[in-house]
Design a protein around this motif. Structure first.
Motif, PDB file in Angstrom:
ATOM      1  N   ALA A  26       1.180   0.755 -13.405  1.00  0.00           N
ATOM      2  CA  ALA A  26       2.616   0.620 -13.598  1.00  0.00           C
ATOM      3  C   ALA A  26       3.256   1.995 -13.573  1.00  0.00           C
ATOM      4  CB  ALA A  26       2.901  -0.078 -14.924  1.00  0.00           C
ATOM      5  N   GLY A  27       4.319   2.132 -12.782  1.00  0.00           N
ATOM      6  CA  GLY A  27       5.021   3.401 -12.725  1.00  0.00           C
ATOM      7  C   GLY A  27       6.435   3.273 -13.255  1.00  0.00           C
ATOM      8  N   ASP A  28       7.281   4.191 -12.907  1.00  0.00           N
ATOM      9  CA  ASP A  28       8.652   4.195 -13.376  1.00  0.00           C
ATOM     10  C   ASP A  28       9.510   3.290 -12.503  1.00  0.00           C
ATOM     11  OD1 ASP A  28      11.002   4.797 -14.659  1.00  0.00           O
ATOM     12  OD2 ASP A  28      11.221   6.788 -13.777  1.00  0.00           O
ATOM     13  N   GLY A  29       9.722   2.044 -12.923  1.00  0.00           N
ATOM     14  CA  GLY A  29      10.545   1.112 -12.166  1.00  0.00           C
ATOM     15  C   GLY A  29       9.808   0.307 -11.122  1.00  0.00           C
ATOM     16  N   LYS A  30       8.592   0.726 -10.776  1.00  0.00           N
ATOM     17  CA  LYS A  30       7.768  -0.027  -9.834  1.00  0.00           C
ATOM     18  C   LYS A  30       6.318   0.376 -10.037  1.00  0.00           C
ATOM     19  CE  LYS A  30       7.962   3.090  -5.799  1.00  0.00           C
ATOM     20  NZ  LYS A  30       6.509   3.282  -5.650  1.00  0.00           N
ATOM     21  N   TYR A  31       5.416  -0.414  -9.437  1.00  0.00           N
ATOM     22  CA  TYR A  31       4.010  -0.061  -9.523  1.00  0.00           C
ATOM     23  C   TYR A  31       3.696   1.000  -8.472  1.00  0.00           C
ATOM     24  CZ  TYR A  31       2.549  -3.370 -13.079  1.00  0.00           C
ATOM     25  OH  TYR A  31       2.362  -4.005 -14.288  1.00  0.00           O
ATOM     26  N   VAL A  32       2.649   1.759  -8.728  1.00  0.00           N
ATOM     27  CA  VAL A  32       2.297   2.862  -7.822  1.00  0.00           C
ATOM     28  C   VAL A  32       0.818   2.820  -7.486  1.00  0.00           C
ATOM     29  CG1 VAL A  32       4.160   4.388  -8.570  1.00  0.00           C
ATOM     30  CG2 VAL A  32       1.969   4.430  -9.775  1.00  0.00           C
ATOM     31  N   ILE A  33       0.478   3.350  -6.303  1.00  0.00           N
ATOM     32  CA  ILE A  33      -0.900   3.419  -5.836  1.00  0.00           C
ATOM     33  C   ILE A  33      -1.341   4.878  -5.774  1.00  0.00           C
ATOM     34  CG2 ILE A  33      -2.403   3.079  -3.820  1.00  0.00           C
ATOM     35  CD1 ILE A  33      -0.686   0.598  -3.145  1.00  0.00           C
ATOM     36  N   ASP A  34      -2.524   5.139  -6.330  1.00  0.00           N
ATOM     37  CA  ASP A  34      -3.115   6.472  -6.218  1.00  0.00           C
ATOM     38  C   ASP A  34      -3.758   6.569  -4.833  1.00  0.00           C
ATOM     39  OD1 ASP A  34      -4.550   8.799  -6.278  1.00  0.00           O
ATOM     40  OD2 ASP A  34      -5.743   8.285  -8.043  1.00  0.00           O
TER      41      ASP A  34
END
Ligand code: SF4
Ligand code: SF4
Length: 56
Positions: A26-34
């Motif tokens: 979970a990121g800031d406002g949306k999910y993120v991929i490493d």
């Protein structure tokens, strides 16, 4: 090729559990991929209801 999650993400969280290498969080406002962890399998794109994960 790594995937990335666009701003279309509605933060439902469905993709996080599907990723075999736990590259999604979970990121800031949306999910993120490493990108360094992602193996480009496409599983996240397969479960996303809004088509937010796309190939970089
Ligand atoms: Fe995880 Fe596969 Fe999506 Fe990469 S493409 S973030 S490895 S589910
Ligand atoms: Fe965002 Fe799609 Fe992942 Fe849900 S499945 S958190 S909408 S990228």
């Amino acid at each position: 090729m790594a995937y990335k999650i666009t701003a279309d993400c509605i933060s439902c969280g469905a993709c996080e559990a599907e990723c075999p290498v736990s590259a999604i969080s979970a990121g800031d406002g949306k999910y993120v991929i490493d990108a360094d962890t992602c193996i480009g399998c496409g599983a996240c794109a397969g479960v996303c209801p809004v088509g937010a994960p796309v190939e970089e």
